[in-house]
Scaffold this active site. Structure first.
Site, PDB file in Angstrom:
ATOM      1  N   THR A  52      49.570 -11.013 -12.160  1.00 52.18           N
ATOM      2  CA  THR A  52      50.211 -11.784 -11.097  1.00 52.18           C
ATOM      3  C   THR A  52      51.375 -11.026 -10.467  1.00 52.18           C
ATOM      4  OG1 THR A  52      49.592 -13.858 -12.197  1.00 52.18           O
ATOM      5  CG2 THR A  52      51.333 -13.973 -10.543  1.00 52.18           C
ATOM      6  N   CYS A 112      27.943 -14.624 -11.149  1.00 52.27           N
ATOM      7  CA  CYS A 112      26.550 -14.373 -10.772  1.00 52.27           C
ATOM      8  C   CYS A 112      26.438 -13.192  -9.814  1.00 52.27           C
ATOM      9  CB  CYS A 112      25.938 -15.621 -10.148  1.00 52.27           C
ATOM     10  SG  CYS A 112      26.898 -16.307  -8.774  1.00 52.27           S
ATOM     11  N   CYS A 117      33.375 -18.930  -9.817  1.00 49.44           N
ATOM     12  CA  CYS A 117      33.861 -17.876 -10.710  1.00 49.44           C
ATOM     13  C   CYS A 117      33.386 -16.497 -10.281  1.00 49.44           C
ATOM     14  CB  CYS A 117      33.452 -18.170 -12.151  1.00 49.44           C
ATOM     15  SG  CYS A 117      31.700 -17.891 -12.515  1.00 49.44           S
ATOM     16  N   ARG A 119      36.803 -18.018 -14.459  1.00 48.99           N
ATOM     17  CA  ARG A 119      36.976 -17.138 -13.295  1.00 48.99           C
ATOM     18  C   ARG A 119      36.731 -15.704 -13.713  1.00 48.99           C
ATOM     19  NH1 ARG A 119      36.792 -14.995  -8.963  1.00 48.99           N
ATOM     20  NH2 ARG A 119      38.213 -15.232  -7.199  1.00 48.99           N
ATOM     21  N   CYS A 156      26.426 -17.958 -16.681  1.00 47.37           N
ATOM     22  CA  CYS A 156      27.145 -18.910 -15.832  1.00 47.37           C
ATOM     23  C   CYS A 156      27.893 -19.927 -16.686  1.00 47.37           C
ATOM     24  CB  CYS A 156      26.171 -19.631 -14.900  1.00 47.37           C
ATOM     25  SG  CYS A 156      26.978 -20.882 -13.870  1.00 47.37           S
ATOM     26  N   SER A 207      44.439 -18.900 -14.483  1.00 51.66           N
ATOM     27  CA  SER A 207      44.876 -17.716 -15.211  1.00 51.66           C
ATOM     28  C   SER A 207      45.415 -18.165 -16.554  1.00 51.66           C
ATOM     29  CB  SER A 207      45.968 -16.971 -14.445  1.00 51.66           C
ATOM     30  OG  SER A 207      46.386 -15.813 -15.146  1.00 51.66           O
ATOM     31  N   CYS A 267      28.904 -25.367  -9.013  1.00 45.84           N
ATOM     32  CA  CYS A 267      29.576 -24.063  -8.947  1.00 45.84           C
ATOM     33  C   CYS A 267      31.102 -24.205  -8.953  1.00 45.84           C
ATOM     34  CB  CYS A 267      29.131 -23.314  -7.686  1.00 45.84           C
ATOM     35  SG  CYS A 267      29.892 -21.688  -7.495  1.00 45.84           S
TER      36      CYS A 267
END
Length: 640
Positions: free
Chosen positions: A425, A615, A612, A389, A583, A140, A609
């Site tokens: 958060t 896709c 995140c 992310r 990606c 984050s 990978c």
């Protein structure tokens, strides 16, 4: 008795009490606790070459297992062996929580606080986390509003608390800029973005700290366990989850390292997987939780952490920007936070409803760093971490029903990010605490085996600060859908932020799901991105090497596409390799292949990978299904 010992004893008792089929007697007799082990170093696939390269990372991921299978057993079985023919071990707890992020950990801590206060130390709260260690998959900005943590652990920063969190930097000066290619124009900072009293920190480190606090109060925390299946009772209610089998080869057959997954049964299961969780998708569909809400929308956040020169470091300074390098019709923004000792968090969020398939969020982020506002701070420094992310952007009108028979959604699994505030958060943690209180009350009042429904959680949520906060800003994000794009959105959002404050009778709608917003490649201007310089800007493989990503290569591809050739035929001609550009980890590519009708072959480099979920969200035909790989795999983020 420690949590791990208690679970071990439970399994042993069950094994002793359960008759064992002759076909699996040898397997069951060998069950036991396996020592901590390290996974092999990751192998990254470079998109522009045809071979696989080792990452060279020293980072290794630790995994915990509750059972093992001897290699000799599977050396003797036939190829037709079906792993499902072996019964899974199971354990029963009061509450099972999926996901070791701020929401899941807050729920777990609050539940055990309530149980301990009531003198019920046998009340079992078990938390499963797919990462090899808590925090390893967390990323984050992050500036956090401390309201929820102040309520959950009031002395979290107290100097007299020997277990206080030591990584919080008080927020300092705020500024907002609108960028052109070479200029940074000051604009008024909306009141929602004022950060007085907030803290800059690494959410990755904060989550690790929360995990320690959870174990202190008696939560059974199991990292390295990837929950892959929702279990349902005879009445259709959720009765728990199962973790995935380990040691399955890419061909779908068990290897000599095969280990059957486990089942965890609970009266209540809380899903806190974060944005677009694989199990959350199942329960939303099963219980039609979106029947009264609009589709969820998403953004892709890409982040780096830099160690900058001391003379450029301004502790606590917070900068946000909009505009360049993104096109006028693409929503997004960027940040730069000075925290810790000479550390700078820099990142950009690109809304995934962008229309031009030639756009690369990763490429846009590299361009951003060339702007004088950012370049002047980063030059001469060192990039020490990278990550990406997907994040929730739908807001108030996209919140689904959160409760269902046997469980509930918490945190970003439900979608409580306040986009105009650039924070989520505090809401994620608060939702976990509300769900915990509702679960405790429901279980305290119910002694039967009937499915539990958390009506109290739904009601508490609507009466909470979360609901009020998100309702007030509900029209800001969808206002950017106007023909004026960013400019129209900024004007309307400014009106809402300073004058209207959500007190209007209308609620704007999101236009279409993100995947449906993509135009065909021949309808859009092609975007060429400059070659990275290796100092300020980097190629994707270099960036992925900074994530600590690890996946065993010989396992089923967790990015599921039923028919790769059909995917190519449907997706390549109109979009010309969209997947390779959206990606941020070089997972997807189209390789030239004259033997194929389209002249290209679709390829998935699953070992790259970083989880995140982009896709699964942006694929135009929704034919990529992100599922969990083996437990303990994926990125191992640092200071993110």
């Amino acid at each position: 008795m420690s949590p791990s010992a208690r679970l071990t004893a439970s399994l042993c008792r069950r094994a002793a009490a359960t008759p064992t089929p002759a076909s699996t007697a040898r397997l069951q007799s060998s069950r036991g606790i396996r020592c901590l082990s390290s996974a092999a170093p990751s192998r990254l696939r470079r998109p522009d070459v045809r071979v696989t390269h080792a990452s060279g990372l020293a980072t290794r991921t630790t995994r915990r297992y509750l059972s093992t299978t001897p290699a000799r057993f599977y050396a003797e079985v036939e190829d037709s062996f079906d792993p499902a023919s072996i019964d899974r071990e199971s354990d029963e707890v009061d509450v099972c929580i999926i996901g070791g992020g701020p929401a899941g950990l807050s729920a777990a801590i609050r539940l055990k606080q309530l149980a301990n206060e009531a003198g019920n130390e046998d009340f079992r709260v078990l938390l499963l986390e797919k990462a090899g260690e808590l925090g390893a998959h967390i990323l984050s900005g992050a500036v956090i509003q401390p309201t929820a943590i102040n309520e959950l652990i009031p002395d979290w920063l107290d100097e007299e608390n020997e277990n206080r969190f030591n990584g919080a930097t008080p927020a300092g000066k705020d500024s907002m800029r609108f960028l052109t290619q070479n200029k940074a124009i000051p604009v008024p900072t909306p009141p929602q973005m004022h950060n007085h009293g907030n803290y800059i920190l690494s959410l990755n480190e904060f989550t690790k700290w929360l995990g320690e606090r959870a174990e202190e109060v008696g939560v059974e925390v199991y990292p390295g366990f990837a929950a892959s299946e929702v279990l349902f009772g005879p009445d259709g209610s959720v009765k728990g989850v199962a973790t995935n089998d380990l040691g399955i080869g890419r061909n779908g057959k068990p290897k000599d390292t095969f280990e059957r997954g486990m089942e965890f049964h609970a009266r209540i299961t809380l899903f806190g997987e974060g944005c677009h969780g694989s199990l959350t998708k199942q329960v939303i569909k099963k219980f039609d939780l979106r029947r009264d809400s609009q589709p969820q929308t998403y953004g892709l956040g890409i982040k780096e952490v830099w160690e900058v020169q001391p003379e450029k470091f301004k502790k606590g300074e917070i900068t946000h920007s909009m505009g360049w390098p993104l096109p006028y019709d693409t929503y997004g923004g960027a940040w730069m936070y000075h925290f810790g000792d000479n550390l700078v968090s820099i990142g950009q969020v690109v809304a995934l409803d962008y229309s031009n398939p030639w756009l690369s969020p990763y490429g846009e982020f590299q361009k951003l760093k060339q702007h004088p506002l950012y370049r002047n701070v980063l030059e001469g420094g060192k990039c020490i971490s990278y990550g990406a992310r997907a994040l929730i952007e739908g807001g108030f009108q996209s919140i689904p029903k959160v409760a269902f028979p046997g469980g509930a959604l918490i945190g970003d699994s439900a979608g409580f990010v306040n986009v105009p505030k650039v924070k989520g958060t505090h809401n994620a943690m608060k939702s976990g605490m509300l769900a915990a209180e509702a679960a405790w009350n429901a279980l305290k009042e119910s002694s039967s085996d009937a499915a539990v429904f958390l009506f109290e959680y739904e009601d508490a949520l609507r009466n909470s600060s979360i609901w009020k906060e998100l309702r007030e800003v509900r029209n800001m994000r969808p206002s950017f859908h106007s023909p004026l794009g960013v400019y129209g959105g900024m004007l309307y959002s400014g009106l809402e932020a300073f004058v209207l404050k959500g007190r209007v009778p209308w609620t704007l709608r999101h236009k279409v799901p993100d995947h449906a917003a993509t135009k065909k490649a021949d309808e859009c201007k092609k975007i060429e991105y400059p070659k990275p310089d290796g100092k300020l800007t980097f190629d994707i493989l270099t960036s992925v090497s900074r994530t600590g990503t690890n996946h065993e290569e010989d396992q089923p591809v967790h990015l599921q596409v039923k028919d790769w050739d059909q995917h190519t035929a449907e997706t390549w001609p109109p979009f010309k390799g969209l997947e390779n550009r959206f990606c941020p980890a070089g997972v997807y590519e189209y390789v030239e292949d004259a033997t194929k009708p389209e002249g290209v072959r679709f390829q998935i480099n699953a070992q790259n990978c970083i989880h995140c979920k982009t896709c699964d969200i942006k694929a135009p035909h929704q034919d990529i299904n992100w599922q969990v790989p083996q437990g303990g795999e994926g990125p191992k983020y640092y200071m993110t």
